[in-house]
Motif scaffolding. Structure first.
Motif, PDB file in Angstrom:
ATOM      1  N   ALA A 122       0.831  -1.210   0.000  1.00 34.79           N
ATOM      2  CA  ALA A 122       0.000   0.000   0.000  1.00 34.79           C
ATOM      3  C   ALA A 122       0.863   1.257   0.000  1.00 34.79           C
ATOM      4  O   ALA A 122       0.559   2.243  -0.685  1.00 34.79           O
ATOM      5  N   ASP A 123       1.939   1.230   0.747  1.00 36.15           N
ATOM      6  CA  ASP A 123       2.837   2.373   0.844  1.00 36.15           C
ATOM      7  C   ASP A 123       3.500   2.675  -0.495  1.00 36.15           C
ATOM      8  O   ASP A 123       3.547   3.827  -0.942  1.00 36.15           O
ATOM      9  N   THR A 124       4.009   1.650  -1.144  1.00 37.46           N
ATOM     10  CA  THR A 124       4.744   1.857  -2.393  1.00 37.46           C
ATOM     11  C   THR A 124       3.823   2.073  -3.589  1.00 37.46           C
ATOM     12  O   THR A 124       4.231   2.687  -4.585  1.00 37.46           O
ATOM     13  N   LEU A 125       2.588   1.592  -3.509  1.00 39.99           N
ATOM     14  CA  LEU A 125       1.657   1.753  -4.621  1.00 39.99           C
ATOM     15  C   LEU A 125       1.024   3.133  -4.669  1.00 39.99           C
ATOM     16  O   LEU A 125       0.449   3.519  -5.685  1.00 39.99           O
ATOM     17  N   GLY A 126       1.103   3.882  -3.579  1.00 37.36           N
ATOM     18  CA  GLY A 126       0.567   5.236  -3.580  1.00 37.36           C
ATOM     19  C   GLY A 126      -0.719   5.433  -2.830  1.00 37.36           C
ATOM     20  O   GLY A 126      -1.345   6.502  -2.937  1.00 37.36           O
ATOM     21  N   TYR A 127      -1.160   4.427  -2.042  1.00 38.26           N
ATOM     22  CA  TYR A 127      -2.340   4.637  -1.205  1.00 38.26           C
ATOM     23  C   TYR A 127      -2.015   5.680  -0.133  1.00 38.26           C
ATOM     24  O   TYR A 127      -0.900   5.727   0.399  1.00 38.26           O
ATOM     25  N   GLU A 128      -3.007   6.490   0.204  1.00 44.32           N
ATOM     26  CA  GLU A 128      -2.814   7.542   1.203  1.00 44.32           C
ATOM     27  C   GLU A 128      -2.574   6.966   2.596  1.00 44.32           C
ATOM     28  O   GLU A 128      -1.777   7.484   3.370  1.00 44.32           O
ATOM     29  N   GLY A 129      -3.303   5.899   2.918  1.00 49.10           N
ATOM     30  CA  GLY A 129      -3.192   5.313   4.235  1.00 49.10           C
ATOM     31  C   GLY A 129      -3.901   3.981   4.282  1.00 49.10           C
ATOM     32  O   GLY A 129      -4.348   3.457   3.252  1.00 49.10           O
ATOM     33  N   VAL A 130      -4.005   3.435   5.501  1.00 44.07           N
ATOM     34  CA  VAL A 130      -4.703   2.165   5.704  1.00 44.07           C
ATOM     35  C   VAL A 130      -5.567   2.255   6.952  1.00 44.07           C
ATOM     36  O   VAL A 130      -5.201   2.910   7.940  1.00 44.07           O
ATOM     37  N   LEU A 131      -6.699   1.586   6.892  1.00 46.73           N
ATOM     38  CA  LEU A 131      -7.560   1.409   8.059  1.00 46.73           C
ATOM     39  C   LEU A 131      -7.183   0.104   8.733  1.00 46.73           C
ATOM     40  O   LEU A 131      -7.032  -0.936   8.075  1.00 46.73           O
ATOM     41  N   ILE A 132      -7.044   0.139  10.049  1.00 43.22           N
ATOM     42  CA  ILE A 132      -6.807  -1.073  10.824  1.00 43.22           C
ATOM     43  C   ILE A 132      -8.048  -1.322  11.662  1.00 43.22           C
ATOM     44  O   ILE A 132      -8.440  -0.469  12.471  1.00 43.22           O
ATOM     45  N   PRO A 133      -8.715  -2.457  11.491  1.00 42.27           N
ATOM     46  CA  PRO A 133      -9.978  -2.701  12.198  1.00 42.27           C
ATOM     47  C   PRO A 133      -9.767  -2.922  13.687  1.00 42.27           C
ATOM     48  O   PRO A 133      -8.639  -3.129  14.156  1.00 42.27           O
ATOM     49  N   THR A 134     -10.878  -2.891  14.430  1.00 46.97           N
ATOM     50  CA  THR A 134     -10.813  -3.071  15.869  1.00 46.97           C
ATOM     51  C   THR A 134     -11.919  -4.014  16.321  1.00 46.97           C
ATOM     52  O   THR A 134     -12.916  -4.188  15.640  1.00 46.97           O
ATOM     53  N   GLY A 135     -11.730  -4.612  17.485  1.00 47.82           N
ATOM     54  CA  GLY A 135     -12.712  -5.541  18.029  1.00 47.82           C
ATOM     55  C   GLY A 135     -12.059  -6.841  18.443  1.00 47.82           C
ATOM     56  O   GLY A 135     -10.880  -7.088  18.165  1.00 47.82           O
ATOM     57  N   ARG A 136     -12.838  -7.688  19.100  1.00 45.34           N
ATOM     58  CA  ARG A 136     -12.252  -8.915  19.636  1.00 45.34           C
ATOM     59  C   ARG A 136     -11.863  -9.914  18.554  1.00 45.34           C
ATOM     60  O   ARG A 136     -11.112 -10.852  18.817  1.00 45.34           O
ATOM     61  N   SER A 137     -12.365  -9.739  17.343  1.00 47.52           N
ATOM     62  CA  SER A 137     -11.989 -10.641  16.251  1.00 47.52           C
ATOM     63  C   SER A 137     -10.681 -10.234  15.596  1.00 47.52           C
ATOM     64  O   SER A 137     -10.223 -10.900  14.667  1.00 47.52           O
TER      65      SER A 137
END
Length: 392
Positions: A37-52
């Motif tokens: 994602a970093d090298t392809l040019g995406y602005e950022g990433v979402l990291i999910p949350t929760g017990r799973s």
């Protein structure tokens, strides 16, 4: 337009509902996705949350060290952490990542999960607590910068949260604090967004419904003298042709059986999240046939993922030009941030970037590797023939 990708800390696979083609969640794999994602040019990433999921703050901290420009949208959870502890975590992450933190305020909608974590507030109370939480969080970080006129301390007395002399000694790099993102479909959620956050996020509903949400939050914010940005969370299934894309969508749910869908929908039905209720309504709680006709709820918007996945349950499906056009349609409504994902997340990060990025606005195209590096791109042929430049 900003385009984000997704780090699947709850697992990854080629097929929903089965371990066939599944990926182990380990740091090496998550690192591959983040670096891609970093090298392809995406602005950022979402990291999910929760017990799973793996813990988002630990995961983001590890991935920040192996990336350069990628921003991380990481959750704070009112009721599961104090606002001052969350503020110190945010300030530290922002400092060590050189200003790459975005904060996702999550109230939570799974009552069973929340009770398992020791939180026994109903829907209305959670929004009250979230409003108090983010107020303290914002204020203590803003005060941490100091202007030579104060102590940097804040005090607050609320119904759910009270602090006295709260202070963060090491301020975040971003002023007055990292931007706050938030999503919710109830009236209470829209009020919170209008008053407290920088960006409101919606799950992928048909454009007409998204337009209503944007208009409502914007109007509530304007009454308070504020402006709010808007984003959308979607899966994407893009292929060179429409037929290939829809075949891939059908393949993704080809291993699902009625029992698995019913069990998942039963869990979702117990949640008190208005957003989850709206997601389930898009595919009638899984009662309809799993055909394109039943699950294509708007042109190229497919609800198949939501048969078994909580949260974001819709995908844009189509060839590159069609998917780009659908994104532009949402952008015309006021959406400027697209948080995307696809199964498996590593391959689909590349596929989407290679097929769709060149068709998006200049703000996205100028971040592509070809705008920075000198090339050549593609395999050199016969020891000296450089591949022809791609036609935009």
């Amino acid at each position: 337009m900003q385009v984000f990708w997704f780090i699947p800390t709850h697992g990854d696979s080629r097929y929903l509902g089965t371990s066939e083609g599944a990926r182990e969640v380990n740091f090496d794999y998550l690192k591959q996705i983040a670096v891609a994602a970093d090298t392809l040019g995406y602005e950022g990433v979402l990291i999910p949350t929760g017990r799973s999921c793996e813990d988002p703050w630990v995961a983001a901290s590890a991935l920040a060290a192996v990336t350069r420009n990628l921003k991380f949208l990481v959750a704070v959870r009112p009721g599961l952490m104090t606002p001052t502890l969350a503020a110190r975590m945010a300030a530290t992450f922002d400092r060590i990542s050189n200003g790459r933190l975005l904060v996702n305020l999550v109230t939570g909608g799974d009552v069973a999960e929340l009770e398992g974590d020791g939180l026994f507030l109903d829907h209305a109370e959670r929004y009250e607590a979230s409003s108090e939480f983010i107020r303290v969080w914002r204020d203590v970080l803003a005060a941490s910068h100091g202007d030579g006129n104060g102590s940097g301390e804040i005090s607050f007395t609320g119904k759910h949260i009270t602090v006295k002399g709260a202070r963060v000694l090491y301020p975040p790099l971003q002023r007055p604090h990292p931007p706050v993102y938030f999503g919710g479909s109830s009236a209470a959620a829209h009020d919170l967004a209008a008053e407290h956050v920088e960006a409101y996020l919606t799950w992928g509903e048909p454009p007409a419904e998204v337009a209503k949400k944007v208009a409502d939050v914007r109007a509530r914010a304007e009454k308070l003298g504020r402006t709010v940005r808007f984003g959308i969370r979607l899966h994407v299934i893009v292929r060179e042709t429409e037929d290939a894309a829809w075949a891939a969508a059908e393949d993704l749910i080809s291993r699902l059986d009625d029992e698995t869908v019913a069990r998942a929908q039963a869990v979702f039905a117990k949640m008190d999240s208005e957003g989850q209720r709206r997601m389930a309504a898009l595919h009638a709680g899984g009662r309809n046939a799993r055909t394109r006709e039943a699950l294509e709820i708007s042109p190229n918007l497919w609800a198949g993922v939501g048969l078994v996945r909580g949260g974001a349950g819709t995908a844009l499906v189509g060839d590159p030009k069609t998917v780009a056009a659908r994104m532009e349609e949402y952008a015309s409504l006021g959406i400027d941030t697209f948080i995307l994902s696809g199964y498996p997340h590593l391959e689909e990060a590349y596929r989407f970037a290679e097929l769709v990025f060149p068709l998006l606005p200049r703000s996205v195209r100028e971040k592509l590797p070809g705008q920075v590096l000198s090339g050549p791109f593609g395999e050199v042929m016969a020891t000296g023939i450089v591949p022809r430049a791609a036609q935009s």
